[in-house]
Design a protein around this motif. Structure first.
Motif, PDB file in Angstrom:
ATOM      1  N   VAL A  74     -12.516   6.690  17.457  1.00  0.00           N
ATOM      2  CA  VAL A  74     -12.481   5.223  17.328  1.00  0.00           C
ATOM      3  C   VAL A  74     -12.791   4.519  18.654  1.00  0.00           C
ATOM      4  O   VAL A  74     -13.356   3.421  18.661  1.00  0.00           O
ATOM      5  CB  VAL A  74     -11.123   4.754  16.740  1.00  0.00           C
ATOM      6  N   VAL A  75     -12.455   5.161  19.800  1.00  0.00           N
ATOM      7  CA  VAL A  75     -12.668   4.481  21.083  1.00  0.00           C
ATOM      8  C   VAL A  75     -14.172   4.350  21.347  1.00  0.00           C
ATOM      9  O   VAL A  75     -14.914   5.327  21.284  1.00  0.00           O
ATOM     10  CB  VAL A  75     -11.972   5.225  22.241  1.00  0.00           C
ATOM     11  N   GLY A  76     -14.608   3.130  21.588  1.00  0.00           N
ATOM     12  CA  GLY A  76     -16.025   2.859  21.815  1.00  0.00           C
ATOM     13  C   GLY A  76     -16.789   2.551  20.544  1.00  0.00           C
ATOM     14  O   GLY A  76     -17.950   2.144  20.601  1.00  0.00           O
ATOM     15  N   ALA A  77     -16.156   2.760  19.384  1.00  0.00           N
ATOM     16  CA  ALA A  77     -16.818   2.521  18.100  1.00  0.00           C
ATOM     17  C   ALA A  77     -16.658   1.058  17.690  1.00  0.00           C
ATOM     18  O   ALA A  77     -15.755   0.366  18.164  1.00  0.00           O
ATOM     19  CB  ALA A  77     -16.215   3.431  17.027  1.00  0.00           C
ATOM     20  N   LEU A  96     -15.968  -6.361  16.216  1.00  0.00           N
ATOM     21  CA  LEU A  96     -15.439  -6.013  17.534  1.00  0.00           C
ATOM     22  C   LEU A  96     -15.954  -4.641  17.937  1.00  0.00           C
ATOM     23  O   LEU A  96     -16.477  -3.899  17.103  1.00  0.00           O
ATOM     24  CB  LEU A  96     -13.907  -5.960  17.480  1.00  0.00           C
ATOM     25  N   VAL A  97     -15.810  -4.326  19.215  1.00  0.00           N
ATOM     26  CA  VAL A  97     -16.018  -2.949  19.676  1.00  0.00           C
ATOM     27  C   VAL A  97     -14.691  -2.491  20.250  1.00  0.00           C
ATOM     28  O   VAL A  97     -14.068  -3.200  21.052  1.00  0.00           O
ATOM     29  CB  VAL A  97     -17.138  -2.871  20.740  1.00  0.00           C
ATOM     30  N   TRP A  98     -14.239  -1.316  19.811  1.00  0.00           N
ATOM     31  CA  TRP A  98     -12.915  -0.824  20.243  1.00  0.00           C
ATOM     32  C   TRP A  98     -12.978  -0.232  21.639  1.00  0.00           C
ATOM     33  O   TRP A  98     -12.823   0.964  21.836  1.00  0.00           O
ATOM     34  CB  TRP A  98     -12.357   0.194  19.243  1.00  0.00           C
ATOM     35  N   ASP A  99     -13.207  -1.099  22.642  1.00  0.00           N
ATOM     36  CA  ASP A  99     -13.113  -0.650  24.028  1.00  0.00           C
ATOM     37  C   ASP A  99     -11.658  -0.811  24.491  1.00  0.00           C
ATOM     38  O   ASP A  99     -10.804  -1.282  23.723  1.00  0.00           O
ATOM     39  CB  ASP A  99     -14.091  -1.427  24.926  1.00  0.00           C
ATOM     40  N   ASP A 100     -11.370  -0.449  25.723  1.00  0.00           N
ATOM     41  CA  ASP A 100      -9.985  -0.469  26.212  1.00  0.00           C
ATOM     42  C   ASP A 100      -9.320  -1.837  26.027  1.00  0.00           C
ATOM     43  O   ASP A 100      -8.204  -1.938  25.525  1.00  0.00           O
ATOM     44  CB  ASP A 100      -9.937  -0.119  27.706  1.00  0.00           C
ATOM     45  N   ALA A 101     -10.035  -2.895  26.426  1.00  0.00           N
ATOM     46  CA  ALA A 101      -9.423  -4.227  26.417  1.00  0.00           C
ATOM     47  C   ALA A 101      -9.157  -4.700  24.989  1.00  0.00           C
ATOM     48  O   ALA A 101      -8.102  -5.275  24.699  1.00  0.00           O
ATOM     49  CB  ALA A 101     -10.335  -5.216  27.150  1.00  0.00           C
ATOM     50  N   THR A 102     -10.115  -4.446  24.088  1.00  0.00           N
ATOM     51  CA  THR A 102      -9.950  -4.900  22.698  1.00  0.00           C
ATOM     52  C   THR A 102      -8.847  -4.103  22.004  1.00  0.00           C
ATOM     53  O   THR A 102      -8.030  -4.667  21.264  1.00  0.00           O
ATOM     54  CB  THR A 102     -11.283  -4.751  21.945  1.00  0.00           C
ATOM     55  N   LEU A 107      -3.558  -3.734  19.680  1.00  0.00           N
ATOM     56  CA  LEU A 107      -2.295  -3.001  19.526  1.00  0.00           C
ATOM     57  C   LEU A 107      -1.101  -3.853  19.932  1.00  0.00           C
ATOM     58  O   LEU A 107       0.008  -3.650  19.450  1.00  0.00           O
ATOM     59  CB  LEU A 107      -2.319  -1.696  20.330  1.00  0.00           C
ATOM     60  N   GLN A 108      -1.321  -4.817  20.807  1.00  0.00           N
ATOM     61  CA  GLN A 108      -0.228  -5.713  21.174  1.00  0.00           C
ATOM     62  C   GLN A 108       0.080  -6.672  20.029  1.00  0.00           C
ATOM     63  O   GLN A 108       1.243  -6.964  19.745  1.00  0.00           O
ATOM     64  CB  GLN A 108      -0.589  -6.507  22.436  1.00  0.00           C
ATOM     65  N   ILE A 133      -1.216   5.234  24.602  1.00  0.00           N
ATOM     66  CA  ILE A 133      -1.787   5.466  23.266  1.00  0.00           C
ATOM     67  C   ILE A 133      -3.314   5.447  23.351  1.00  0.00           C
ATOM     68  O   ILE A 133      -3.994   6.294  22.770  1.00  0.00           O
ATOM     69  CB  ILE A 133      -1.267   4.414  22.258  1.00  0.00           C
ATOM     70  N   ILE A 134      -3.866   4.504  24.116  1.00  0.00           N
ATOM     71  CA  ILE A 134      -5.325   4.420  24.241  1.00  0.00           C
ATOM     72  C   ILE A 134      -5.867   5.666  24.945  1.00  0.00           C
ATOM     73  O   ILE A 134      -6.896   6.221  24.537  1.00  0.00           O
ATOM     74  CB  ILE A 134      -5.734   3.113  24.965  1.00  0.00           C
TER      75      ILE A 134
END
Ligand code: HEC
Length: 141
Positions: A74-77, A96-102, A107-108, A133-134
């Motif tokens: 999922v990361v980067g997807a 969206l793109v599931w990068d670190d910030a997103t 998750l918050q 978790i990330i």
């Protein structure tokens, strides 16, 4: 042994017994021996997600979908990354793109980032837990 000396010996013995008990409590001794990597901390924290999310490759035989999509890769997807999963309209249109910030923001507070998402999770308030978790999610590829 003189009286005062015997007294201080007893106190020292009692203190040693107390600190031993503390050290053996709660599994802290094994953590002190080998500190967990951030990925291992994330794997543990992921227990809050695992009731709804598999981490297995959905193209592998024997993959069983849970309530949520697998988080494999999922990361980067892009959001709604699994073609075989029936996402909510909100997630399909989130773009969206599931990068670190997103991921961190989602998750918050999932509902704030994807209003009306079907993910029934209130959010993880602890930033270190989210980061762990990330880091764990990044190992799933
Ligand atoms: C109660 C079940 C549930 C829990 C707990 C849960 N999720 Fe979800 N999650 C879902 C569902 C359902 C979706 C699909 C949402 C939609 O379609 O709107 C989803 C979607 C996602 C997505 C988007 C996936 C994609 O393909 O775009 C990510 C990332 C995610 N969850 C991460 C997590 C993480 C990390 C945790 C733990 C901190 C977690 N979720 C906890 C049910 C859950």
């Amino acid at each position: 042994m003189s009286r005062p000396m015997r007294f201080s010996f007893l106190i020292a013995a009692a203190l040693a017994a107390v600190s031993c008990g503390e050290r053996n409590g709660g599994g802290a001794s094994s953590e002190a021996a080998a500190p967990l990597t951030i990925e291992e901390q994330g794997r543990r924290a992921f227990s809050a997600c695992a009731i709804c999310h598999s981490v297995k490759d959905p193209t592998e035989p024997g993959y069983a979908s849970l309530v949520g999509p697998s988080l494999f890769g999922v990361v980067g997807a892009p959001s709604a990354h699994l073609s075989g999963y029936d996402y909510s309209r909100a997630m399909r249109e989130a773009n969206l793109v599931w990068d670190d910030a997103t991921l961190d923001a989602f998750l918050q507070n999932p509902q704030q980032i994807v209003p009306r998402t079907r993910m029934a999770f209130a959010g993880e308030p602890n930033v270190e837990r989210r980061q762990a978790i990330i880091a764990f999610l990044k190992t799933l590829n």
